[in-house]
Design an enzyme around this catalytic site. Structure first.
Site, PDB file in Angstrom:
ATOM      1  CD  GLN A 105     -13.096  -1.675  -0.314  1.00  0.00           C
ATOM      2  OE1 GLN A 105     -12.275  -1.689   0.705  1.00  0.00           O
ATOM      3  NE2 GLN A 105     -14.355  -2.088  -0.133  1.00  0.00           N
ATOM      4  CG  ASP A 160     -13.412   6.757  -0.654  1.00  0.00           C
ATOM      5  OD1 ASP A 160     -13.280   6.495   0.506  1.00  0.00           O
ATOM      6  OD2 ASP A 160     -12.345   6.733  -1.377  1.00  0.00           O
ATOM      7  NE  ARG A 212     -10.532  -5.106   1.113  1.00  0.00           N
ATOM      8  CZ  ARG A 212      -9.762  -4.053   1.386  1.00  0.00           C
ATOM      9  NH1 ARG A 212     -10.244  -3.088   1.980  1.00  0.00           N
ATOM     10  NH2 ARG A 212      -8.324  -4.175   1.158  1.00  0.00           N
ATOM     11  NE  ARG A 214      -3.923   0.550   1.896  1.00  0.00           N
ATOM     12  CZ  ARG A 214      -5.091   0.838   2.508  1.00  0.00           C
ATOM     13  NH1 ARG A 214      -5.119   1.551   3.676  1.00  0.00           N
ATOM     14  NH2 ARG A 214      -6.058   0.061   2.082  1.00  0.00           N
TER      15      ARG A 214
END
Ligand code: CP
Ligand code: NVA
Length: 303
Positions: free
Chosen positions: A133, A221, A289, A103
């Site tokens: 995701q 989001d 997830r 990430r």
């Protein structure tokens, strides 16, 4: 050739469906206590240059459930934090590990890691994409709606990593995708170009009611993603009117589901009442997830 999972643009619709089918099977098996350890003896390195709750825990637990182990690698401790080049880190870690989840900020860094590593690389979020995701999101939509083909997915908010990946994942699996965002915050240019080939199955508009009309799923989001903290105040102003509230849900399909990748900022991109009314879907999405990423790890690191 090694299999990386860097962005959804690299996969066909059939390949995405194959991952979703495995994710469903893994979820079913876990619920029934069926144990299988296909990654026994394998190690996944997890490099996090940004914070994480879901990604970190689901990868670590997922790897354990598949029989392997996961190592949390913070740049605060790694030599990359002291400027050791990614090219060297990739070649060293390839000697110890069987896969790396990273990430970070730049998509080009993930692609560079993949170029120099001889082991699979999985993108756990960049400024450009959040493909893991979206696999969980697609799994959730299919679970609640029966199928993806012909369904309408609407995303409201910033044209960010989530929007970019949802557009690609949604269109490739046969959904139509509409984005409601301010003109200055449209998705990435490369994604817009990709989406053009889908004609009227794709639309971007600053009119959120137009975007949400008859939608089967509304997604949102945060307005300021990780790394954009200095822009947060300006973004609060620029995104006024881009909140998922009940009035917006009322123009969607009657049984609309609402999704959020989390963490959520109630009172900003989503109202507290809409969030709670759709908590069932949102937390199933969070759980997925685990299942979706186990399927991704099997594809990348399995036999
Ligand atoms: N949705 C998501 O990726 O959550 P984390 O940042 O907690 O991993
Ligand atoms: N767009 C958000 C997603 C968090 C999971 C971010 O990048 O911070």
């Amino acid at each position: 050739m090694k299999k990386d999972f860097l962005k959804l643009l690299d996969f066909s619709g059939d390949e995405l469906y194959a991952i979703l089918d495995v994710a469903d099977k893994l979820k079913f098996a876990l619920k029934r206590g069926i144990k299988n350890k296909p990654l026994k003896g394998k190690s996944l390195g997890m490099i996090f240059e940004k914070s994480s709750t879901r990604t970190r825990v689901s990868f670590e637990v997922g790897m354990y459930q598949l029989g392997g182990q996961a190592l949390f690698l913070s740049p605060r401790d790694l030599q990359i934090g002291r400027a050791e080049p990614l090219e060297d880190t990739a070649r060293v870690l390839s000697r110890f590990l069987n896969g790396i989840m990273i990430r970070t900020f730049k998509q080009s860094d993930v692609e560079k890691l993949a170029e120099y590593a001889s082991i699979p690389i999985i993108n756990g979020l960049t400024d450009f994409a959040h493909p893991c995701q979206v696999m969980a999101d697609l799994q959730t939509i299919r679970e609640f709606k029966g199928e993806l083909k012909g369904r309408k997915l609407c995303y409201i908010g910033d044209g960010n990593n989530m929007a970019n990946s949802l557009i690609v994942g949604g269109l490739k699996t046969g959904m139509s995708v509409s984005i409601g965002c301010p003109d200055a915050y449209r998705p990435d240019k490369a994604i817009m170009e990709f989406a053009e080939q889908y004609g009227d199955k794709f639309c971007v508009t600053s009119d959120i009611f137009k975007a949400a009309k008859d939608a089967d799923a509304i997604y949102t989001d945060v307005w300021a993603s990780m790394g954009m903290e200095s822009e947060a105040a300006k973004r609060m102003e620029d995104f006024k009117g881009y909140c998922v509230d009940q009035a917006l849900c009322d123009v969607a399909a009657k049984d609309v589901m609402v999704l959020h990748c989390l963490p959520a900022h109630r009172g900003e991109e989503i109202t507290a009442d809409v969030f709670e009314a759709h908590a069932k879907e949102i937390f199933e999405e969070a759980e997925n997830r685990l299942h979706a990423q186990k399927a991704i790890m099997l594809m990348c690191m399995g036999k």
